[in-house]
Design an enzyme around this catalytic site. Structure first.
Site, short mmCIF file in Angstrom:
data_model
loop_
_atom_site.label_atom_id
_atom_site.label_comp_id
_atom_site.label_asym_id
_atom_site.label_seq_id
_atom_site.Cartn_x
_atom_site.Cartn_y
_atom_site.Cartn_z
N LYS A 233 2.38 -3.32 7.31
CA LYS A 233 2.59 -3.45 5.85
C LYS A 233 4.01 -2.98 5.50
CE LYS A 233 0.18 -4.62 3.06
NZ LYS A 233 -0.16 -5.98 2.51
N TYR B 204 -1.72 -0.71 11.18
CA TYR B 204 -1.88 -1.37 9.88
C TYR B 204 -0.72 -1.03 8.95
CZ TYR B 204 -3.23 -1.75 4.98
OH TYR B 204 -3.22 -2.01 3.63
N THR C 238 0.83 -1.21 0.00
CA THR C 238 0.00 0.00 0.00
C THR C 238 0.86 1.26 0.00
OG1 THR C 238 -1.51 1.27 1.40
CG2 THR C 238 -0.12 -0.31 2.53
N ASP C 239 0.28 2.34 -0.49
CA ASP C 239 0.98 3.64 -0.43
C ASP C 239 1.08 4.17 1.00
OD1 ASP C 239 -1.71 4.30 -0.07
OD2 ASP C 239 -1.78 5.78 -1.67
N GLU C 240 0.31 3.57 1.93
CA GLU C 240 0.32 4.08 3.30
C GLU C 240 1.65 3.88 4.00
OE1 GLU C 240 -2.97 3.14 5.77
OE2 GLU C 240 -4.38 3.16 4.12
P1 NAD Z 1 -9.58 -7.50 2.47
O1 NAD Z 1 -9.57 -7.24 3.94
O2 NAD Z 1 -10.81 -7.24 1.69
O3 NAD Z 1 -9.17 -9.02 2.19
C1 NAD Z 1 -8.16 -9.66 2.90
C2 NAD Z 1 -8.30 -11.17 2.68
O4 NAD Z 1 -7.21 -11.83 3.35
C3 NAD Z 1 -9.60 -11.75 3.25
O5 NAD Z 1 -10.17 -12.66 2.34
C4 NAD Z 1 -9.14 -12.47 4.51
O6 NAD Z 1 -9.95 -13.58 4.85
C5 NAD Z 1 -7.74 -12.90 4.09
N1 NAD Z 1 -6.87 -13.14 5.24
C6 NAD Z 1 -6.70 -12.34 6.35
N2 NAD Z 1 -5.83 -12.91 7.20
C7 NAD Z 1 -5.42 -14.07 6.61
C8 NAD Z 1 -4.51 -15.11 7.01
N3 NAD Z 1 -3.87 -15.06 8.18
N4 NAD Z 1 -4.32 -16.14 6.16
C9 NAD Z 1 -4.97 -16.20 4.97
N5 NAD Z 1 -5.87 -15.28 4.56
C10 NAD Z 1 -6.07 -14.22 5.39
O7 NAD Z 1 -8.34 -6.66 1.91
P2 NAD Z 1 -8.15 -5.96 0.48
O8 NAD Z 1 -8.65 -4.58 0.54
O9 NAD Z 1 -8.59 -6.88 -0.59
O10 NAD Z 1 -6.54 -5.86 0.46
C11 NAD Z 1 -5.76 -6.89 -0.13
C12 NAD Z 1 -4.30 -6.48 -0.11
O11 NAD Z 1 -4.14 -5.26 -0.82
C13 NAD Z 1 -3.75 -6.22 1.30
O12 NAD Z 1 -2.43 -6.71 1.35
C14 NAD Z 1 -3.76 -4.70 1.41
O13 NAD Z 1 -2.75 -4.26 2.31
C15 NAD Z 1 -3.45 -4.30 -0.01
N6 NAD Z 1 -3.94 -2.97 -0.44
C16 NAD Z 1 -5.26 -2.64 -0.28
C17 NAD Z 1 -5.70 -1.41 -0.75
C18 NAD Z 1 -7.17 -1.00 -0.64
O14 NAD Z 1 -7.51 0.12 -1.00
N7 NAD Z 1 -8.06 -1.88 -0.19
C19 NAD Z 1 -4.82 -0.52 -1.35
C20 NAD Z 1 -3.47 -0.90 -1.47
C21 NAD Z 1 -3.05 -2.13 -1.02
O1 TDX Z 2 -16.98 6.04 7.50
C1 TDX Z 2 -15.90 6.51 7.13
N1 TDX Z 2 -15.78 7.85 6.98
C2 TDX Z 2 -14.62 8.45 6.57
O2 TDX Z 2 -14.56 9.69 6.44
C3 TDX Z 2 -14.76 5.67 6.85
C4 TDX Z 2 -14.85 4.17 7.00
C5 TDX Z 2 -13.60 6.28 6.41
N2 TDX Z 2 -13.53 7.64 6.28
C6 TDX Z 2 -12.29 8.24 5.75
C7 TDX Z 2 -10.98 7.76 6.32
C8 TDX Z 2 -10.03 7.88 5.14
O3 TDX Z 2 -9.55 9.22 5.03
O4 TDX Z 2 -12.25 7.86 4.36
C9 TDX Z 2 -10.91 7.62 3.91
C10 TDX Z 2 -10.80 6.18 3.39
O5 TDX Z 2 -10.96 5.30 4.50
P1 TDX Z 2 -10.76 3.72 4.38
O6 TDX Z 2 -11.73 3.17 3.38
O7 TDX Z 2 -10.77 3.15 5.75
O8 TDX Z 2 -9.33 3.62 3.68
P2 TDX Z 2 -7.85 4.06 4.12
O9 TDX Z 2 -7.71 4.17 5.59
O10 TDX Z 2 -7.48 5.23 3.27
O11 TDX Z 2 -7.02 2.75 3.66
C11 TDX Z 2 -7.36 2.08 2.43
O12 TDX Z 2 -6.43 2.38 1.41
C12 TDX Z 2 -5.13 1.89 1.59
C13 TDX Z 2 -7.42 0.57 2.62
O13 TDX Z 2 -8.36 0.27 3.63
C14 TDX Z 2 -6.06 0.02 2.97
O14 TDX Z 2 -6.11 -1.40 3.05
C15 TDX Z 2 -5.11 0.41 1.89
O15 TDX Z 2 -3.80 0.04 2.26
#
Ligand code: NAD
Ligand code: TDX
Length: 332
Positions: free
Chosen positions: A152, A148, A121-123
């Site tokens: 990462k 988190y 992630t960019d975080e």
């Molecule tokens: P998500 O929470 O929707 O899915 C995570 C999945 O991993 C789930 O199916 C969960 O059951 C599984 N999991 C959790 N712990 C586990 C374990 N110990 N063993 C096996 N499986 C396990 O997450 P997502 O949003 O799909 O994110 C996927 C990846 O992408 C993560 O590595 C996250 O850091 C990265 N990422 C997410 C975002 C975003 O915006 N969502 C952005 C950049 C990077």
């Molecule tokens: O109800 C809400 N209201 C609100 O204002 C929630 C749930 C979030 N927010 C804000 C917090 C953040 O500034 O919205 C923005 C996005 O929130 P999230 O969906 O929780 O995402 P963020 O914390 O930015 O992280 C996401 O992007 C990077 C993913 O959850 C991570 O897994 C990924 O690494």
């Protein structure tokens, strides 16, 4: 035809990845997923059974990981605890899965000399000021804010160390905020969409000026496939799509697209340590691998995502009440 081991393939991004791989290639996929609260087998329904195997288990189980890695050509590692707010309530599972789980995978790919791609992630870079002209690049120093993002960041550093010290064949990608179908409704966009479908008001943290850099999940996954095919071993690629928007604007757009007044939302308690702005410079991916995002209109992608949640109420309805009760207890 290759055999991919996809960790976290029942989650949001991983399941969309599996859908793309099975529809666009002849590859075979084994999904390893622990089915935590964020994983759902229904995300993989209807996919060709002869090319998809599902294994219910954890990446924290070193023996299981080793057995599965031994049969794979490529490991694509999505599995993680992924929600910042949860990491503020209870960081422990983040350490177990994001750090120890990644360590197990690295030891197995080292042993079996298997190609590895690490999803991050960019975080990990921390945050930017709203008026900073810079964006994150592959050389921005790591400075994570939350449990988190710290886990990462730690997992990325483990991958880099295993490349340098043990010569594993790995690439890394750090992507910005994803949106699209099958995202858990604890996350920002699906929470607001399902709030409106459920007769509740959207909830904006703090002043809502925090900026996120949105990318459609299919664009993220297309970039991941390109990196697996053509990326340089040991290298990191940032994935983004020039999608910077503040949270307030996103809520207003959701309200408008769903036929509500643009100001019909609530301000709620801010997130502790809330990152101000993320922004990705993805020029390396464009210049070196020739990749481009396909979703050029956030509004169009968002409208299709809203349609998905409207059409799939049975998918999110059973958990909605409990998610909102947890947020309400935190004043959010
Ligand atoms: P998500 O929470 O929707 O899915 C995570 C999945 O991993 C789930 O199916 C969960 O059951 C599984 N999991 C959790 N712990 C586990 C374990 N110990 N063993 C096996 N499986 C396990 O997450 P997502 O949003 O799909 O994110 C996927 C990846 O992408 C993560 O590595 C996250 O850091 C990265 N990422 C997410 C975002 C975003 O915006 N969502 C952005 C950049 C990077
Ligand atoms: O109800 C809400 N209201 C609100 O204002 C929630 C749930 C979030 N927010 C804000 C917090 C953040 O500034 O919205 C923005 C996005 O929130 P999230 O969906 O929780 O995402 P963020 O914390 O930015 O992280 C996401 O992007 C990077 C993913 O959850 C991570 O897994 C990924 O690494």
């Amino acid at each position: 035809m290759a055999h991919l081991l996809v960790t976290g393939g029942a989650g949001f991004i991983g399941s969309n990845f599996v859908h793309s791989v099975l529809s666009d290639t002849d590859d075979r996929v084994t999904v390893l997923d622990a089915l935590t609260y964020a994983g759902d087998r229904r995300t993989l329904a209807g996919l060709p059974a002869d090319r998809l195997e599902f294994v219910h288990g954890s990446i924290a189980d070193g023996d299981l990981v080793d057995e599965l890695v031994s049969g794979a050509d490529v490991v694509v590692h999505f599995a993680a605890e992924s929600h910042n707010d949860n990491s503020l309530r209870d960081p422990r599972p983040f350490v177990d899965t994001n750090l120890v789980g990644t360590f197990n995978l690295l030891e197995s790919v080292r042993r079996h000399e298997t190609r590895f791609h690490h999803i991050s992630t960019d975080e990990v870079y921390g945050d930017l000021e709203l008026d900073d002209p810079e964006r994150f690049t592959e050389t921005t120093p790591y400075n994570p804010s939350s449990p988190y993002s710290a886990t990462k960041a730690g997992s990325d550093l483990l991958v880099r160390a295993w490349v340098r010290s043990f010569g594993i064949r790995a690439t890394l990608s750090n992507c910005s905020n994803n949106y699209g179908p099958r995202q858990h409704i604890e996350k920002f966009i699906p929470r607001q969409v399902t709030n409106l479908l459920d007769g509740r008001r959207p909830k904006l943290y703090g002043d809502g000026l925090n900026v996120r850099d949105w990318i459609h999940v299919d664009d993220h996954n297309a970039a991941v496939l390109r990196i697996i095919q053509d990326g340089q071993i040991g290298e990191t690629y940032l994935i983004g799509a020039d999608g910077e928007l503040d949270n307030r604007s996103v809520i207003e757009l959701i309200l408008e697209l769903m036929g509500h007044p643009r100001d019909a939302f609530d301000h709620v308690t801010d997130r502790a340590g809330h990152d101000r702005r993320y922004a990705i410079d993805w020029s390396r991916l464009r210049d070196e691998l020739g990749w481009q995002p396909r979703y050029r209109s956030f509004e169009e992608g968002l409208a299709r995502t809203i349609d998905w949640y409207r059409a799939n109420e049975a998918w999110w309805r059973p958990v909605k009440e409990a998610i909102e009760a947890r947020y309400a207890a935190a004043g959010q």
